[in-house]
Write an enzyme that holds these catalytic residues in place. Structure first.
Site, short mmCIF file in Angstrom:
data_model
loop_
_atom_site.label_atom_id
_atom_site.label_comp_id
_atom_site.label_asym_id
_atom_site.label_seq_id
_atom_site.Cartn_x
_atom_site.Cartn_y
_atom_site.Cartn_z
N LYS A 142 -23.69 38.04 52.45
CA LYS A 142 -22.59 37.68 53.35
C LYS A 142 -21.42 38.65 53.26
O LYS A 142 -20.73 38.89 54.24
CB LYS A 142 -22.11 36.24 53.07
CG LYS A 142 -23.15 35.22 53.51
CD LYS A 142 -22.57 33.86 53.74
CE LYS A 142 -23.62 32.94 54.34
NZ LYS A 142 -23.22 31.54 54.37
N LYS A 224 -34.86 35.38 57.42
CA LYS A 224 -34.90 33.93 57.61
C LYS A 224 -34.11 33.53 58.87
O LYS A 224 -33.17 34.24 59.25
CB LYS A 224 -34.40 33.22 56.35
CG LYS A 224 -32.95 32.93 56.35
CD LYS A 224 -32.48 32.19 55.13
CE LYS A 224 -30.99 32.43 55.06
NZ LYS A 224 -30.09 31.38 55.06
N LYS A 227 -28.12 30.56 61.39
CA LYS A 227 -27.22 30.06 62.44
C LYS A 227 -26.48 31.20 63.13
O LYS A 227 -26.08 31.07 64.27
CB LYS A 227 -26.18 29.12 61.82
CG LYS A 227 -26.74 27.80 61.34
CD LYS A 227 -25.63 26.95 60.75
CE LYS A 227 -26.16 25.81 59.92
NZ LYS A 227 -25.34 25.49 58.75
P1 TYM Z 1 -26.66 25.60 55.18
O1 TYM Z 1 -25.62 24.91 55.98
O2 TYM Z 1 -26.81 27.07 55.33
O3 TYM Z 1 -28.10 24.99 55.48
C1 TYM Z 1 -28.37 23.60 55.38
C2 TYM Z 1 -29.76 23.39 54.81
O4 TYM Z 1 -30.75 24.06 55.62
C3 TYM Z 1 -31.56 24.90 54.80
N1 TYM Z 1 -31.97 26.08 55.57
C4 TYM Z 1 -33.23 26.42 55.85
N2 TYM Z 1 -34.39 25.84 55.54
C5 TYM Z 1 -35.53 26.43 55.99
N3 TYM Z 1 -35.55 27.57 56.72
C6 TYM Z 1 -34.39 28.20 57.05
N4 TYM Z 1 -34.42 29.31 57.78
C7 TYM Z 1 -33.17 27.62 56.61
N5 TYM Z 1 -31.86 27.96 56.77
C8 TYM Z 1 -31.15 27.01 56.13
C9 TYM Z 1 -30.66 25.27 53.64
O5 TYM Z 1 -31.41 25.68 52.51
C10 TYM Z 1 -29.92 23.99 53.41
O6 TYM Z 1 -30.67 23.10 52.60
N6 TYM Z 1 -24.80 26.11 50.56
C11 TYM Z 1 -25.43 25.16 51.47
C12 TYM Z 1 -24.59 23.92 51.72
C13 TYM Z 1 -24.17 23.17 50.51
C14 TYM Z 1 -25.00 22.36 49.68
C15 TYM Z 1 -24.14 21.80 48.71
C16 TYM Z 1 -26.34 22.06 49.70
C17 TYM Z 1 -22.90 23.09 50.02
N7 TYM Z 1 -22.88 22.24 48.94
C18 TYM Z 1 -24.63 20.94 47.70
C19 TYM Z 1 -26.83 21.21 48.69
C20 TYM Z 1 -25.98 20.65 47.72
C21 TYM Z 1 -25.64 25.84 52.80
O7 TYM Z 1 -25.00 26.80 53.14
O8 TYM Z 1 -26.51 25.22 53.64
#
Ligand code: TYM
Length: 355
Positions: A142, A224, A227
């Site tokens: 990032k 991957k 968004k």
């Molecule tokens: P975020 O918002 O990027 O994504 C949310 C969830 O979606 C999963 N994900 C994917 N799974 C499969 N294929 C993909 N291409 C893909 N892109 C995203 C992510 O792994 C996630 O589970 N840091 C985290 C948010 C967070 C969090 C937490 C998660 C903040 N605090 C505490 C768990 C526990 C994030 O940016 O997710």
């Protein structure tokens, strides 16, 4: 050295410490494993988020004592337009409800509404080594080449994530594969804190599925789905015409067959999306498409995506019609989880001698 374990068996993962068990719990005592997970309100969620995380959250609400969080404090580690962030937060809440999260069973709330998240993150900062944070892949990606301009918040992102998980004594954290390293860091922080200050926190385990945990971009199967790359992603709000166009343009290869072959990453990715949505195993999918070409496969995949998303979008549009109700529901969610978060924070403060 902290022990590393990726145990996915909930029976083996109730790592509650004595202190955690004795702590006053606001939510009724439960024998179910505790689940916590979060998602950022940046752009709309895509089918990677859905297949890797959201659908499991909804499907397993009875199996686990779950809490879900819209992590807006994580979102602001990169520049956000305030009005857009507010709107994205509401719209993500509507989408989470539309995919089936039931806030009665699984509280849903906004991270910034429970101030203990930021407060615990500070305490955890004071036991986290720079060496640990320097290893985080997500920061490197990032921040890009211009690391000097990245914010301290972006660098510290994983520690805030550790605070999220720790506050609710989570046993299991259902996430996609890209979050694995952050959960390892959380485990390191818990182990170091408990070693230094006595058993205080529960040691969480990642819950990462064998399939769907890493959905790749449609236009580049080496990256991957993300968004921030709209051409490579199918958003849960995409209308049928857009889905059709994106699947038609999705990268394939020079062969004609549909198979789950790691050496053919583009087809493997599309076939995996099909298999997960259709709930059919690999052999069945391969058999179904035997003798058919990419054109038929893409047409069926488009139909399947449209059929999956149509009811979700209908419910989402309904929920988006009543912003006040959504807002009330999110505030009620925060009120429900806050006592538990504050109890954990108090435990940490007491352990560190600052309370
Ligand atoms: P975020 O918002 O990027 O994504 C949310 C969830 O979606 C999963 N994900 C994917 N799974 C499969 N294929 C993909 N291409 C893909 N892109 C995203 C992510 O792994 C996630 O589970 N840091 C985290 C948010 C967070 C969090 C937490 C998660 C903040 N605090 C505490 C768990 C526990 C994030 O940016 O997710």
């Amino acid at each position: 050295m902290p022990t590393k374990s990726n145990t996915l068996d909930p029976a083996k993962t109730s790592g509650k410490t004595q202190a955690a068990t004795q702590a006053q719990k606001a939510e009724p005592a439960t024998t179910k494993p505790r689940v916590f997970s979060g998602i950022q309100p940046t752009n709309n969620p895509h089918i990677g988020n859905y297949l890797g995380a959201m659908r499991h959250w909804a499907a397993e609400q009875d199996q686990y004592a779950s809490i879900f969080c819209i992590v807006n404090l994580h979102a602001i580690t990169l520049p956000q337009d305030p009005a857009e962030l507010r709107q994205n937060t509401l719209s993500l809440a509507a989408m989470l409800l539309a995919v089936g999260i039931d806030p009665q069973r699984a509280p849903l709330f906004i991270q910034s509404h429970v101030s203990a998240h930021a407060e615990l993150a500070w305490l955890l900062n004071c036991v986290s080594s720079l060496g640990w944070l320097n290893k985080m892949h997500q920061f490197k990606t990032k921040a890009g080449d211009d690391r000097e301009s990245a914010t301290a918040g972006l660098y510290d992102y994983p520690v805030l994530m550790a605070a999220d998980i720790i506050l609710y004594d989570a046993d299991l954290v259902p996430v996609g594969d890209d979050q694995r390293q952050h959960i390892e860091l959380t485990r390191n922080i818990v182990e170091r804190f408990n070693e230094r200050f006595g058993e205080t926190f529960v040691l969480p385990n990642p819950l990462i599925r064998a399939e769907g945990a890493r959905i790749m971009a449609l236009d580049d199967p080496t990256r991957k789905m993300s968004k921030s790359e709209p051409n490579g992603a199918i958003f849960l709000t995409d209308p049928p015409s857009v889905i059709k166009k994106k699947i038609a343009r999705a990268t394939t290869d020079s062969e004609r067959t549909i198979e789950f072959n790691p050496n053919r990453p583009a087809i493997l990715n599309l076939a995996s999306i099909y298999s997960l949505l259709a709930q059919q195993d690999h052999a069945r999918v391969e058999e179904h498409f035997a003798g058919k070409g990419y054109k038929e496969f893409k047409a069926e995949l488009t139909d399947l995506l449209v059929a999956t998303l149509e009811p979700i979008q209908a419910r989402y549009n309904e929920l988006m019609g009543d912003a006040a109700q959504l807002d009330g529901l999110l505030r009620a969610g925060a009120d429900r989880v806050r006592p538990q978060a504050e109890a954990t924070l108090a435990r940490a403060q007491t352990a560190m001698g600052i309370r």
